[in-house]
Design a protein around this motif. Structure first.
Motif, PDB file in Angstrom:
ATOM      1  N   ALA A 129      42.020  35.996  47.327  1.00  0.00           N
ATOM      2  CA  ALA A 129      40.711  35.358  47.145  1.00  0.00           C
ATOM      3  C   ALA A 129      39.598  36.373  46.929  1.00  0.00           C
ATOM      4  O   ALA A 129      38.588  36.069  46.287  1.00  0.00           O
ATOM      5  CB  ALA A 129      40.394  34.480  48.346  1.00  0.00           C
ATOM      6  N   VAL A 130      39.749  37.593  47.443  1.00  0.00           N
ATOM      7  CA  VAL A 130      38.700  38.596  47.320  1.00  0.00           C
ATOM      8  C   VAL A 130      38.519  39.021  45.872  1.00  0.00           C
ATOM      9  O   VAL A 130      37.398  39.140  45.370  1.00  0.00           O
ATOM     10  CB  VAL A 130      39.004  39.812  48.209  1.00  0.00           C
ATOM     11  N   ARG A 131      39.610  39.273  45.161  1.00  0.00           N
ATOM     12  CA  ARG A 131      39.449  39.679  43.772  1.00  0.00           C
ATOM     13  C   ARG A 131      38.921  38.537  42.915  1.00  0.00           C
ATOM     14  O   ARG A 131      38.242  38.761  41.914  1.00  0.00           O
ATOM     15  CB  ARG A 131      40.756  40.244  43.213  1.00  0.00           C
ATOM     16  N   ARG A 132      39.201  37.293  43.308  1.00  0.00           N
ATOM     17  CA  ARG A 132      38.617  36.175  42.584  1.00  0.00           C
ATOM     18  C   ARG A 132      37.129  36.044  42.896  1.00  0.00           C
ATOM     19  O   ARG A 132      36.328  35.693  42.033  1.00  0.00           O
ATOM     20  CB  ARG A 132      39.353  34.882  42.950  1.00  0.00           C
ATOM     21  N   PHE A 133      36.751  36.371  44.120  1.00  0.00           N
ATOM     22  CA  PHE A 133      35.351  36.336  44.487  1.00  0.00           C
ATOM     23  C   PHE A 133      34.542  37.345  43.668  1.00  0.00           C
ATOM     24  O   PHE A 133      33.355  37.126  43.376  1.00  0.00           O
ATOM     25  CB  PHE A 133      35.182  36.629  45.983  1.00  0.00           C
ATOM     26  N   CYS A 134      35.184  38.446  43.266  1.00  0.00           N
ATOM     27  CA  CYS A 134      34.487  39.476  42.499  1.00  0.00           C
ATOM     28  C   CYS A 134      33.999  38.963  41.152  1.00  0.00           C
ATOM     29  O   CYS A 134      33.204  39.650  40.474  1.00  0.00           O
ATOM     30  CB  CYS A 134      35.399  40.685  42.293  1.00  0.00           C
ATOM     31  N   GLN A 135      34.402  37.780  40.752  1.00  0.00           N
ATOM     32  CA  GLN A 135      33.918  37.210  39.493  1.00  0.00           C
ATOM     33  C   GLN A 135      32.412  36.955  39.531  1.00  0.00           C
ATOM     34  O   GLN A 135      31.783  36.815  38.475  1.00  0.00           O
ATOM     35  CB  GLN A 135      34.670  35.910  39.176  1.00  0.00           C
ATOM     36  N   VAL A 136      31.808  36.911  40.722  1.00  0.00           N
ATOM     37  CA  VAL A 136      30.356  36.745  40.799  1.00  0.00           C
ATOM     38  C   VAL A 136      29.643  37.921  40.134  1.00  0.00           C
ATOM     39  O   VAL A 136      28.475  37.797  39.721  1.00  0.00           O
ATOM     40  CB  VAL A 136      29.871  36.589  42.257  1.00  0.00           C
ATOM     41  N   LEU A 137      30.340  39.071  40.015  1.00  0.00           N
ATOM     42  CA  LEU A 137      29.730  40.233  39.382  1.00  0.00           C
ATOM     43  C   LEU A 137      29.483  40.011  37.898  1.00  0.00           C
ATOM     44  O   LEU A 137      28.670  40.706  37.283  1.00  0.00           O
ATOM     45  CB  LEU A 137      30.623  41.465  39.588  1.00  0.00           C
ATOM     46  N   TYR A 138      30.189  39.043  37.300  1.00  0.00           N
ATOM     47  CA  TYR A 138      29.959  38.741  35.884  1.00  0.00           C
ATOM     48  C   TYR A 138      28.507  38.350  35.636  1.00  0.00           C
ATOM     49  O   TYR A 138      27.964  38.601  34.553  1.00  0.00           O
ATOM     50  CB  TYR A 138      30.853  37.591  35.421  1.00  0.00           C
ATOM     51  N   ASP A 139      27.873  37.688  36.602  1.00  0.00           N
ATOM     52  CA  ASP A 139      26.495  37.229  36.445  1.00  0.00           C
ATOM     53  C   ASP A 139      25.491  38.354  36.646  1.00  0.00           C
ATOM     54  O   ASP A 139      24.322  38.212  36.284  1.00  0.00           O
ATOM     55  CB  ASP A 139      26.197  36.102  37.437  1.00  0.00           C
ATOM     56  N   ILE A 140      25.942  39.441  37.238  1.00  0.00           N
ATOM     57  CA  ILE A 140      25.053  40.579  37.488  1.00  0.00           C
ATOM     58  C   ILE A 140      25.165  41.609  36.376  1.00  0.00           C
ATOM     59  O   ILE A 140      24.159  42.099  35.852  1.00  0.00           O
ATOM     60  CB  ILE A 140      25.385  41.224  38.848  1.00  0.00           C
ATOM     61  N   TRP A 162      37.361  44.969  37.314  1.00  0.00           N
ATOM     62  CA  TRP A 162      38.733  44.896  36.816  1.00  0.00           C
ATOM     63  C   TRP A 162      39.574  43.943  37.659  1.00  0.00           C
ATOM     64  O   TRP A 162      40.363  43.161  37.130  1.00  0.00           O
ATOM     65  CB  TRP A 162      39.379  46.276  36.804  1.00  0.00           C
ATOM     66  N   ALA A 163      39.391  43.983  38.968  1.00  0.00           N
ATOM     67  CA  ALA A 163      40.140  43.082  39.842  1.00  0.00           C
ATOM     68  C   ALA A 163      39.881  41.627  39.464  1.00  0.00           C
ATOM     69  O   ALA A 163      40.808  40.808  39.378  1.00  0.00           O
ATOM     70  CB  ALA A 163      39.758  43.325  41.300  1.00  0.00           C
ATOM     71  N   ALA A 164      38.611  41.300  39.229  1.00  0.00           N
ATOM     72  CA  ALA A 164      38.260  39.931  38.858  1.00  0.00           C
ATOM     73  C   ALA A 164      38.766  39.591  37.462  1.00  0.00           C
ATOM     74  O   ALA A 164      39.366  38.534  37.234  1.00  0.00           O
ATOM     75  CB  ALA A 164      36.749  39.753  38.924  1.00  0.00           C
ATOM     76  N   TYR A 165      38.532  40.500  36.522  1.00  0.00           N
ATOM     77  CA  TYR A 165      38.916  40.264  35.135  1.00  0.00           C
ATOM     78  C   TYR A 165      40.422  40.091  34.980  1.00  0.00           C
ATOM     79  O   TYR A 165      40.903  39.152  34.329  1.00  0.00           O
ATOM     80  CB  TYR A 165      38.435  41.448  34.275  1.00  0.00           C
TER      81      TYR A 165
END
Length: 285
Positions: A18-29, A72-75
């Motif tokens: 779930a943590v690497r999926r949470f990193c998708q919030v960085l897309y908005d930043i 990268w983790a999110a992507y």
């Protein structure tokens, strides 16, 4: 606080998807772009799951603080997957000193990070680290390491690769395919005071931990948004072989080492204009 930190030092490091999926919030930043089509992503997954291929992905530059590693983790978890076979996300090799810091070691463990020793990396690629199907895992690395931190300066493009031979040897011994990656904007998150071959840089390499004064937004340790966003460029997988336990020759290592540098440069030049750096030149040292 001290009691909590000491307790965390003994908590087993475990993966938390779930943590690497949470990193998708960085897309908005940080506006993120990439060069992988859905068809190419599906091919990566098919090669890993069906053809039993392994990949070692080397990302440049390291940057002062590798924000791109979280991207990268999110992507990878979001785009490098198929409904049928899942994701190619594997595990990351990180400086051993990270695992001496209580909170940081926990976060890196959530992202399936292990100490970047040769033994740990080789074990991870053969399926002996995480409680997932024992098919072997793909490895993600920032090969430039500490040395590349001290080349990080906004607007510059430097990759530390010439002295690196370990990933090539690991790829040949495990049959994995090396893939060079470059992140445009990776050096633009922070400014720093110690660059080049300074005394601080030499001491940091000696003790395996970076020591530098850096700043971003409003002179705080808050990352800046790169002027052209963040562009993740993934090169083509380089050919490898199954060594069947035999040691690769120096000539084989040198050939793969050169092929990696050539492919990294080709990927950089092919996408630099679209990434917003049409006049940039990649320096490999």
């Amino acid at each position: 606080l001290a009691a909590v930190l000491i307790s965390l030092s003994f908590v087993p490091v475990t993966e938390w998807v779930a943590v690497r999926r949470f990193c998708q919030v960085l897309y908005d930043i940080f506006p993120v772009r990439h060069n992988v089509s859905p068809q190419r992503a599906a091919e990566f997954v098919h090669r890993w799951k069906v053809k039993d291929e392994r990949f070692i992905l080397g990302m440049h530059p390291h940057g002062v603080v590798p924000i791109q590693a979280f991207l990268w983790a999110a992507y990878c978890d979001q785009y490098m997957r198929t409904d049928e076979h899942g994701t190619v996300y594997g595990f990351g090799g990180m400086a051993s000193v990270i695992f001496r810091f209580p909170v940081l070691r926990t976060i890196m463990g959530w992202l399936s990070g292990v100490a970047a020793t040769y033994k740990s990396l080789k074990s991870g690629m053969t399926g002996a680290v995480f409680a997932r199907p024992p098919v072997g895992h793909n490895l993600y690395m920032l090969p430039g390491g500490l040395a590349e931190i001290f080349t990080a300066k906004p607007g510059t493009h430097t990759a530390v690769w010439k002295p690196r031979r370990g990933l090539c040897r690991l790829a040949l011994e495990t049959g994995a395919r090396l893939i060079p990656m470059y992140v445009f904007g990776g050096n633009d998150f922070f400014h720093q005071a110690a660059t080049g071959d300074s005394t601080i840089a030499r001491l940091s390499r000696k003790f395996g931990a970076s020591v530098t004064f850096f700043w971003g937004w409003c002179f705080l340790p808050v990352p800046l948004v790169p002027p052209h966003g963040v562009s993740i460029v993934i090169g083509d997988p380089l050919p490898s072989r199954r060594a069947a336990g035999e040691k690769p020759t120096d000539a084989e290592i040198d050939a793969l080492h050169k092929a990696y540098a050539d492919e990294l440069t080709a990927a950089f030049d092919a996408h630099k204009a679209a990434a917003g750096y049409p006049d940039a030149t990649l320096k490999i040292i």
